[in-house]
Scaffold this motif. Structure first.
Motif, mmCIF file in Angstrom:
data_model
loop_
_atom_site.group_PDB
_atom_site.id
_atom_site.type_symbol
_atom_site.label_atom_id
_atom_site.label_comp_id
_atom_site.label_asym_id
_atom_site.label_seq_id
_atom_site.Cartn_x
_atom_site.Cartn_y
_atom_site.Cartn_z
ATOM 1 N N ARG A 207 -0.942 29.877 18.228
ATOM 2 C CA ARG A 207 -1.221 31.048 18.996
ATOM 3 C C ARG A 207 -2.515 30.988 19.809
ATOM 4 N N VAL A 208 -3.416 30.210 19.606
ATOM 5 C CA VAL A 208 -4.729 30.051 20.416
ATOM 6 C C VAL A 208 -4.582 28.981 21.585
ATOM 7 N N ALA A 209 -3.394 28.061 21.291
ATOM 8 C CA ALA A 209 -3.073 27.265 22.631
ATOM 9 C C ALA A 209 -2.540 28.168 23.682
ATOM 10 N N ALA A 210 -1.709 29.100 23.184
ATOM 11 C CA ALA A 210 -1.043 29.840 24.073
ATOM 12 C C ALA A 210 -2.081 30.750 25.022
ATOM 13 N N GLN A 211 -3.080 30.766 24.403
ATOM 14 C CA GLN A 211 -4.202 31.568 25.534
ATOM 15 C C GLN A 211 -4.170 30.997 26.762
ATOM 16 N N LEU A 212 -4.291 29.653 26.774
ATOM 17 C CA LEU A 212 -4.271 28.805 28.219
ATOM 18 C C LEU A 212 -3.418 29.382 28.934
ATOM 19 N N GLU A 213 -2.053 29.691 28.680
ATOM 20 C CA GLU A 213 -1.207 29.997 29.416
ATOM 21 C C GLU A 213 -1.390 31.432 30.381
ATOM 22 N N GLY A 214 -2.078 32.232 29.711
ATOM 23 C CA GLY A 214 -1.943 33.347 30.355
ATOM 24 C C GLY A 214 -3.446 33.480 31.256
ATOM 25 N N SER A 215 -3.671 34.823 31.885
ATOM 26 C CA SER A 215 -4.565 34.954 32.709
ATOM 27 C C SER A 215 -5.966 35.194 31.528
ATOM 28 N N ASN A 216 -7.042 34.652 31.824
ATOM 29 C CA ASN A 216 -8.254 34.687 31.016
ATOM 30 C C ASN A 216 -9.496 35.315 31.920
ATOM 31 N N SER A 217 -9.011 35.898 32.926
ATOM 32 C CA SER A 217 -9.908 36.441 33.904
ATOM 33 C C SER A 217 -10.542 37.895 33.411
ATOM 34 N N ILE A 218 -11.893 38.001 33.411
ATOM 35 C CA ILE A 218 -12.631 39.202 33.265
ATOM 36 C C ILE A 218 -13.839 39.222 34.329
ATOM 37 N N ASP A 219 -13.468 40.383 35.111
ATOM 38 C CA ASP A 219 -14.293 40.291 36.322
ATOM 39 C C ASP A 219 -15.792 40.427 36.194
ATOM 40 N N PHE A 220 -16.061 41.304 35.148
ATOM 41 C CA PHE A 220 -17.368 41.595 34.902
ATOM 42 C C PHE A 220 -18.189 40.459 34.193
ATOM 43 N N ILE A 221 -17.414 39.712 33.303
ATOM 44 C CA ILE A 221 -18.250 38.600 32.796
ATOM 45 C C ILE A 221 -18.210 37.608 33.761
ATOM 46 N N GLU A 222 -17.463 37.535 34.725
ATOM 47 C CA GLU A 222 -17.797 36.332 35.832
ATOM 48 C C GLU A 222 -19.014 36.970 36.823
ATOM 49 N N THR A 223 -19.067 38.264 37.051
ATOM 50 C CA THR A 223 -20.140 38.702 37.917
ATOM 51 C C THR A 223 -21.524 38.164 36.618
ATOM 52 N N PHE A 224 -21.530 38.531 35.580
ATOM 53 C CA PHE A 224 -22.572 38.488 34.706
ATOM 54 C C PHE A 224 -22.827 36.896 34.902
ATOM 55 N N LYS A 225 -22.063 35.964 34.538
ATOM 56 C CA LYS A 225 -22.296 34.561 34.314
ATOM 57 C C LYS A 225 -22.880 34.136 35.741
ATOM 58 N N ASN A 226 -22.498 34.485 36.810
ATOM 59 C CA ASN A 226 -23.127 34.121 38.189
ATOM 60 C C ASN A 226 -23.539 32.563 38.436
ATOM 61 N N ASP A 227 -22.495 31.930 37.938
ATOM 62 C CA ASP A 227 -22.390 30.357 37.839
ATOM 63 C C ASP A 227 -23.350 29.618 37.086
ATOM 64 N N LYS A 228 -23.898 30.488 36.096
ATOM 65 C CA LYS A 228 -25.165 29.680 35.318
ATOM 66 C C LYS A 228 -24.401 29.224 33.921
ATOM 67 N N THR A 229 -24.976 28.613 33.032
ATOM 68 C CA THR A 229 -24.637 28.135 31.824
ATOM 69 C C THR A 229 -24.473 29.318 30.863
ATOM 70 N N LEU A 230 -23.459 29.608 30.295
ATOM 71 C CA LEU A 230 -22.935 31.021 29.485
ATOM 72 C C LEU A 230 -22.980 30.305 27.992
ATOM 73 N N PHE A 231 -23.708 31.096 27.084
ATOM 74 C CA PHE A 231 -23.608 30.814 25.638
ATOM 75 C C PHE A 231 -23.144 32.148 25.074
ATOM 76 N N VAL A 232 -21.846 31.954 24.365
ATOM 77 C CA VAL A 232 -21.051 33.136 23.817
ATOM 78 C C VAL A 232 -21.377 33.149 22.387
ATOM 79 N N PHE A 233 -21.790 34.294 21.900
ATOM 80 C CA PHE A 233 -21.993 34.537 20.487
ATOM 81 C C PHE A 233 -20.755 35.447 20.061
ATOM 82 N N GLY A 234 -19.688 34.727 19.322
ATOM 83 C CA GLY A 234 -18.786 35.844 18.919
ATOM 84 C C GLY A 234 -18.316 36.281 17.513
ATOM 85 N N SER A 235 -18.383 37.592 17.364
ATOM 86 C CA SER A 235 -18.094 38.002 15.882
ATOM 87 C C SER A 235 -19.307 38.045 15.032
#
Length: 409
Positions: A207-235
């Motif tokens: 299930r999780v490996a299939a995530q790589l096959e689709g599009s994972n693009s999120i424009d607002f996160i890409e803008t937020f990251k701004n080519d810097k190191t990103l630390f994600v805290f999930g759940s």
């Protein structure tokens, strides 16, 4: 014992109706089942072949998604019906590309099992992991419906393996084949006479490996990251926040995305009040502030899985307190290092990742600061750790393929 079990199930139905007055969750449990059979009859008016998949809750459903995809490919003329026992599953999955109909599972009485299967008339039934209901299984056996268990997990403490649990063993005879996660489960089944078993692994890896096959693009996160190191805290929960808040406040040059498990306004406000860096929330997102902010609070659902694709490091919540560790496989599939709280002993995949050095558990804020600091500053160490996580996922995929090969014979 079967008679005692049936009496207790009937009694529980009465108790649950009363308990609904005191618990919103139990109210959903009972209210959602009131029109179960009429809704099922309405759906089954067409003369069409059907496959029934049962999942206890949302987690088990996600585990079954790769199998649902295979079923659609192998049996394109069949309708897929998914049942849930828990409201948390049913309430959160009203529509899915591989599912034609969602329903609650009625309580496991002989009458309910007979009525449910009489209306549904499935050609095949698939149970996920460990949600065993003897009356449904016995009725499946009586009707000679092909039945399978996927991602099965058995433990010696289960009723099947006790001297007084032989009546429950009979219900397992419904399964044509068991696809289990580990050798121990296969050994336990063999001890009670079931050799129709394959150690296939955990479908969650597929299930999780299939995530790589689709599009994972999120424009607002890409803008937020701004080519810097990103630390994600999930759940994350408050107990998790206690480990990492101070570290965030001391590191303004790093980007931090926090996806709280609970997104109630008052809890988000409490979290926001503890952050000293410039913060932006999804619910009040203004594009002009994204790149300038250091912290992004994802106070919505549906984006966390894809958010990990932008992460350089992930913290997975739930293990700092007693709420239970959330899914570490989601970030691992993107090949990034993972940090969690200390209580991971009940989560085999986290223990395996820790043993491989792809995951680090911490119990204090100072321990978090130490490993987070090393991962942020030592790029070679971070990349090596991430490679371990990614390889862990890749080396454990294949459970769905094994199931597909079996049913294609």
């Amino acid at each position: 014992m079967q008679t005692v079990y049936n009496a207790l199930i009937n009694l529980s139905g009465i108790v649950l109706k009363s308990a609904g007055f005191f618990s919103g969750k139990l109210q959903k449990f009972t209210e959602g089942r009131k029109e179960l059979f009429p809704k099922l009859e309405n759906f089954c008016t067409h003369d069409q072949k059907r496959i029934w998949v049962h999942a206890a809750s949302l987690g088990e459903f996600e585990m079954a998604v790769p199998v649902l995809k295979v079923l659609k490919e192998e049996f394109p003329d069949h309708q897929i019906v998914v049942s849930f026992f828990s409201p948390s599953g049913y309430e959160n999955k009203k529509k899915h590309q591989y599912v034609d109909f969602f329903t609650y599972l009625p309580l496991d009485t002989p009458h309910n099992a007979q009525q449910f299967l009489e209306i549904l008339a499935p050609e095949m039934a698939i149970f996920v992991k460990y949600d065993f209901w003897p009356n449904f299984l016995l009725e499946l056996k009586r009707r000679k419906i092909r039945s399978f268990l996927i991602s099965g997990v058995f433990k010696s403490s289960q009723l099947f393996f006790q001297s007084y649990g032989k009546w429950m063993q009979k219900s397992l005879q419904a399964f044509e084949h068991f696809f289990v996660q580990d050798k121990r489960s296969a050994e336990l089944l063999k001890q009670i006479g079931f050799t129709n078993c394959t150690v296939a692994g955990d479908n969650r890896f597929d299930r999780v490996a299939a995530q790589l096959e689709g599009s994972n693009s999120i424009d607002f996160i890409e803008t937020f990251k701004n080519d810097k190191t990103l630390f994600v805290f999930g759940s994350s929960w408050p107990a998790d926040e206690a480990l990492y808040i101070d570290y965030i406040n001391k590191n303004p040059s790093t980007k931090f995305l926090i996806a709280p498990h609970e997104i109630h306004a008052e809890k988000i406000a409490r979290l926001e009040s503890r952050l000293k860096l410039q913060t932006v929330k999804y619910s009040e997102m203004k594009p002009e502030y994204l790149a300038k902010s250091q912290v992004f609070i994802l106070d919505t659902i549906g984006y966390l899985g894809k958010s990990y694709s932008y992460a350089d490091i992930a913290y997975v919540g739930g293990a700092a307190g007693n709420t239970g560790l959330h899914n570490v496989l989601e970030p691992a599939t993107f090949g990034i290092p993972i940090i969690t709280g200390e209580h991971i002993q009940k989560f085999p995949e986290a223990l395996q990742l820790e043993k491989l050095a792809g995951l680090f558990k911490v119990s204090t804020a100072s321990e978090f600061e130490k490993i987070a600091g090393k991962l942020l500053t030592d790029i070679e160490f971070r990349q090596k750790t991430g490679m371990i996580s990614g390889h862990f996922i890749n080396s454990n995929t294949g459970a769905t393929r094994i199931f597909q090969e079996y049913i294609s014979l």
